[in-house]
Design a protein around this motif. Sequence first.
Motif, PDB file in Angstrom:
ATOM      1  N   ALA A  26       0.844  -1.197   0.000  1.00  0.00           N
ATOM      2  CA  ALA A  26       0.000   0.000   0.000  1.00  0.00           C
ATOM      3  C   ALA A  26       0.874   1.240   0.000  1.00  0.00           C
ATOM      4  O   ALA A  26       1.980   1.244   0.550  1.00  0.00           O
ATOM      5  N   ILE A  27       0.350   2.297  -0.633  1.00  0.00           N
ATOM      6  CA  ILE A  27       1.037   3.580  -0.639  1.00  0.00           C
ATOM      7  C   ILE A  27       0.533   4.398   0.544  1.00  0.00           C
ATOM      8  O   ILE A  27      -0.672   4.470   0.794  1.00  0.00           O
ATOM      9  N   ILE A  28       1.453   4.998   1.289  1.00  0.00           N
ATOM     10  CA  ILE A  28       1.097   5.837   2.437  1.00  0.00           C
ATOM     11  C   ILE A  28       0.932   7.261   1.925  1.00  0.00           C
ATOM     12  O   ILE A  28       1.860   7.826   1.322  1.00  0.00           O
ATOM     13  N   LYS A  29      -0.238   7.841   2.156  1.00  0.00           N
ATOM     14  CA  LYS A  29      -0.521   9.166   1.634  1.00  0.00           C
ATOM     15  C   LYS A  29      -0.979  10.111   2.736  1.00  0.00           C
ATOM     16  O   LYS A  29      -1.623   9.694   3.699  1.00  0.00           O
ATOM     17  N   THR A  30      -0.637  11.372   2.566  1.00  0.00           N
ATOM     18  CA  THR A  30      -1.208  12.435   3.367  1.00  0.00           C
ATOM     19  C   THR A  30      -1.888  13.382   2.391  1.00  0.00           C
ATOM     20  O   THR A  30      -1.226  14.004   1.564  1.00  0.00           O
TER      21      THR A  30
END
Length: 571
Positions: free
Chosen positions: A426-430
Motif C-alpha cells: 500500500a502507498i502511504i498518503k497524506t
Amino acid sequence: ASVINGVDVKESPKWLKKILASLGLNSINNIVDVANYAMLVTGQPLHVFDLDKIEGNKIIVRRAKKGEAIKTLDGEAYVLDDNMLVIADTKDPLAIAGIKGGTKAEVSGETKNILIESANFEPVGIRKTSQALGLRTDASWRFEHEVPLVLVPSGLNKAVEIITDIAEGKIQDTIVDTFKQSIEKRVIGIRPHRAGRLLGLELTGQKISSILNSLEFSVQKEQEDMLQVQVPPFRLDIEREADLIEEVGRIVGYENTEPKMPNAALYPPGRNVKNYWMRQVRRHLAASGFNEVYNYSFVSEHVLDLWKFDGKNIWELKNPVSNDLKFMRPSLLPGLLKTVKENLKHQDTVSIFEAGEVFQKESPQENSRLALALSAKKEGQSGFYALKGEIEHLFHVLGLSDIWFDDAIQDYQYKELSFMHPKRTAIIKTGDKGIGFMGQIHPGIAGDEKLKHSLFVSDIDLSALIEEAEEEEIYTPISEYPQVVRDIAVVIPVGTKADEIITEINSAAGELLRDVDMFDYYEEIENPESKSMAFHLVFQAEDRTLESKEIDDIMSKITHVLEQHSGWSVR
C-alpha cells in the motif's frame, strides 16, 4: 676547536667526581670528566680527541660513506650510511657527529696533546641518525631539542679554563672557529593590556619591563601600548608575544590571579527542525519495541539485480573497498533485510528501523528516508496490519491526522515496486501526496535470501514526513452527552474498497457522526462477484442527548446515498 698541549691525564679531583656522581655520571679521567662537567654547566656538548692520533693533523666534518664502520667509546661497532654526519680525520671517522665519539682518537693515560671540539648540529639530522643506530646519548638528546648557537664558545671556554687548571696543559693561542655569521637578534612586541587580559591581572608597562629585565631580556623601546623586547640568544623557546606573557605570569605567580566571571553573551543555537523530529521518531519507535540499526551506505551488484533497481539511476564508486560495496544504496530496504536475516538466526521475531540517506542520480541531493522492518512467523495479513498499526501510531505522535493507505502503487514515485508483494503493498498518503509505501517483501526476494519468516517493511520519505509533522496539540473536551451506536451492512461488488463506503457515510451523516469502524467482512461462495461489509457508526452531540428519531433520519439519509451507487445495497 681549541688545542691544549702537555696535559697530564689522571684521576679527577674529588670535587669534580662528587659533582658528576650526584648527576649520575661515572668518572673516567680528568680530561673526559671536564668535558662532561662543562656540558652540564653550560648545556653545550663537547668532544675531546687525542691530537696525536688524528691523521693529517686536522678534523673534517662530512657525510659518512655508505657501509663505513666505526667503533664507539662504549665498545660497540656501527655501520653507517651516507645520510649520517661524522667527524673524521683524513682517513677514518673519529666520531658520530653530535652523538658519540670513536675509539681511534680516544683520550687515554698516554695522551699528551688534545683537541677540544665544540659544535652545533641540526636537530632533525641528529634525531634520524640516533634512531637509525639505536644510539641515545646525553649529547644527542640535547642536540635533538636544539642547542642555542651562543653556547658553542661558552662550553669550549669553560672546558679550556678547567683543563688548564687541573691538567697542567698549555693552550695554543689560536682558536679555530668556522662560524662566520652573526647571531640574529630577535625582537618581540608585548602589549601590557593584552598581557593583563590573558593573565587576569592589572599590569603596567613598567611592571612588565622590570620582570623581563630580571630574566635577561632587554626592553629596547617602551611605549604605553607596546614594549619592544630583545630576546636573549639562549632562549630558543621564546617565539611570540604569548611566550613573553607566559614569562611574566610565571614570575608574578598564577596563584595571584583573581577569579572573575566571564563577560560574554550566550546565544542559543537556532532550532534544527530535522533533528527535533528525528528524536521524536526514534524515541517513539524505541518505545514501541523497535531497535535502531545502522547499515553500510553501499550495496553490491547482486542486490541491484535481485531488487530490480534501475542501474542508470545508481551511483557507482570509482574506488570501492570491495565488490560487495560497489554502489551507493538507492534504498534502505536491502540493508534492513540483511540485518533481519542475521538476527533471525538467534530469535524468532525482529522489529528494526533505520533512518538514513539514499542516493539516486535523479535526485542531486541526498534523500533522507525512514525504513521499518517487521518479521512475522506466519504467512498472511497479520504482519501487514501489525506494521500498518505501528505506522499509524507513529503518525499520530507526529501530529498527522490526514493519513490513508492506497493500493494504487503504479502511481507512486518508485513507479514500479517490483520488489514488493503485488497484493500486499500500500502507498502511504497524506492528502493526495504519497510519502512512502508499506507491505510485504516479494516472495522471490525473500526466497533468494533464504528468509525463514515473512518480512513486512515500510519506506517513508523522511523530509516529507517532517514537513507535514505538527507539534501543536489541540485539546477537545469530552462530551457530557452519551454516544449512540448504530450498525449498517452494505453489499457491494468485489472490487469496491471499504474506504469508498466510509467516505460516502461521512459525507451523508454530517457533524454528528464521530467515528466509523468496519467490524465484519463476508464473501458468499454462491455469489463470488459481491461481498458484504458491516460498520459501527458512532453518533454524539456536544450540547444535547440525541433522540432516536434524529438518528433514524440520519441513517435513512446514509442508506439513500449508498444505494445511489450501482450494485450497492444496504442489508
